[in-house]
Design a protein around this motif. Structure first.
Motif, mmCIF file in Angstrom:
data_model
loop_
_atom_site.group_PDB
_atom_site.id
_atom_site.type_symbol
_atom_site.label_atom_id
_atom_site.label_comp_id
_atom_site.label_asym_id
_atom_site.label_seq_id
_atom_site.Cartn_x
_atom_site.Cartn_y
_atom_site.Cartn_z
ATOM 1 N N LEU A 13 0.805 -1.146 -0.054
ATOM 2 C CA LEU A 13 -0.003 -0.001 -0.003
ATOM 3 C C LEU A 13 0.855 1.203 0.066
ATOM 4 O O LEU A 13 2.239 1.151 0.308
ATOM 5 N N SER A 66 0.218 4.114 5.208
ATOM 6 C CA SER A 66 -1.415 4.209 4.883
ATOM 7 C C SER A 66 -2.114 3.539 6.380
ATOM 8 O O SER A 66 -3.187 3.731 6.594
ATOM 9 N N LYS A 86 -3.012 1.040 9.580
ATOM 10 C CA LYS A 86 -3.595 -0.021 9.688
ATOM 11 C C LYS A 86 -4.714 -0.334 8.912
ATOM 12 O O LYS A 86 -5.660 0.522 8.989
ATOM 13 N N SER A 87 -4.844 -1.334 8.161
ATOM 14 C CA SER A 87 -5.730 -1.629 7.099
ATOM 15 C C SER A 87 -6.846 -2.310 7.792
ATOM 16 O O SER A 87 -6.519 -3.441 8.439
ATOM 17 N N MET A 146 -11.421 -4.061 3.519
ATOM 18 C CA MET A 146 -11.106 -4.261 1.919
ATOM 19 C C MET A 146 -12.357 -4.490 1.235
ATOM 20 O O MET A 146 -13.119 -5.815 1.651
ATOM 21 N N VAL A 180 -9.133 -0.188 -0.097
ATOM 22 C CA VAL A 180 -8.895 -0.535 1.468
ATOM 23 C C VAL A 180 -8.755 0.526 2.258
ATOM 24 O O VAL A 180 -8.573 1.666 1.671
ATOM 25 N N CYS A 181 -9.289 0.258 3.639
ATOM 26 C CA CYS A 181 -9.376 1.897 4.401
ATOM 27 C C CYS A 181 -8.947 1.243 5.864
ATOM 28 O O CYS A 181 -8.855 0.173 6.154
ATOM 29 N N GLY A 182 -8.667 2.356 6.512
ATOM 30 C CA GLY A 182 -8.141 2.147 7.862
ATOM 31 C C GLY A 182 -7.749 3.366 8.449
ATOM 32 O O GLY A 182 -8.305 4.612 8.330
ATOM 33 N N ALA A 215 -7.474 5.954 2.971
ATOM 34 C CA ALA A 215 -7.971 4.773 2.128
ATOM 35 C C ALA A 215 -7.165 4.700 1.024
ATOM 36 O O ALA A 215 -6.680 5.816 0.393
ATOM 37 N N SER A 216 -7.065 3.874 0.162
ATOM 38 C CA SER A 216 -6.215 3.475 -0.971
ATOM 39 C C SER A 216 -7.106 2.736 -1.744
ATOM 40 O O SER A 216 -8.085 1.706 -1.626
ATOM 41 N N TRP A 233 -1.315 0.575 -5.770
ATOM 42 C CA TRP A 233 -2.352 1.121 -5.010
ATOM 43 C C TRP A 233 -1.938 2.756 -4.819
ATOM 44 O O TRP A 233 -0.906 3.048 -5.061
#
Length: 141
Positions: free
Chosen positions: A28, A32, A34-35, A38, A48-50, A61-62, A71
């Motif tokens: 990522l 980024s 912690k994810s 997804m 993917v977000c976190g 968010a990616s 990403w």
């Protein structure tokens, strides 16, 4: 008896190697955090977000447009926030939810574990997770 066990063992090992070969390590964007969630819309587009567990920075968010080979950081509204869940509702539209604090001075810390002025929010993206707009916010206190 001996031969049937040997054949079953060989098939099991062969199938394990095939199933493990489908996993590829992805990277990522830097910072980024912690994810936590997804989702993919089809094979190519994913989100993917976190965020950062210590709430020291903004949520992240990616998104990907090529099955996760690359990403990119998504454009999300600025605020002290953390993203918990993301889900595509159809091909290009996705929703993301989380929490934020309108006042950074009241942010959650070890000295202030309760936090204050926390709000829940939902964001919407109409372009596979590249850009996000706020659609709903509610006080949690």
């Amino acid at each position: 008896m001996k031969y049937s066990f040997l054949i079953v063992s060989a098939i099991s090992v062969f199938n394990l190697n095939i199933s493990m070969s489908q996993w590829i390590i992805q990277t990522l964007p830097p910072a980024s955090g912690k994810s936590l969630s997804m989702d993919f819309a089809g094979e190519d587009h994913g989100i993917v977000c976190g965020g950062f567990i210590d709430f020291s920075s903004y949520g992240r968010a990616s998104y990907t447009t090529n099955r996760g080979a690359d990403w990119y950081s998504a454009s999300v509204p600025d605020s002290a926030k953390f993203f918990y869940s993301v889900k595509f509702s159809n091909a290009g539209t996705a929703y993301m939810g989380g929490t934020f604090q309108p006042s950074v001075k009241n942010k959650l810390t070890s000295e202030n574990p309760e936090g204050s002025e926390w709000k829940a929010f939902f964001l919407k993206s109409a372009n596979y997770g590249k850009d996000w707009i706020g659609i709903y916010s509610k006080d949690l206190t």
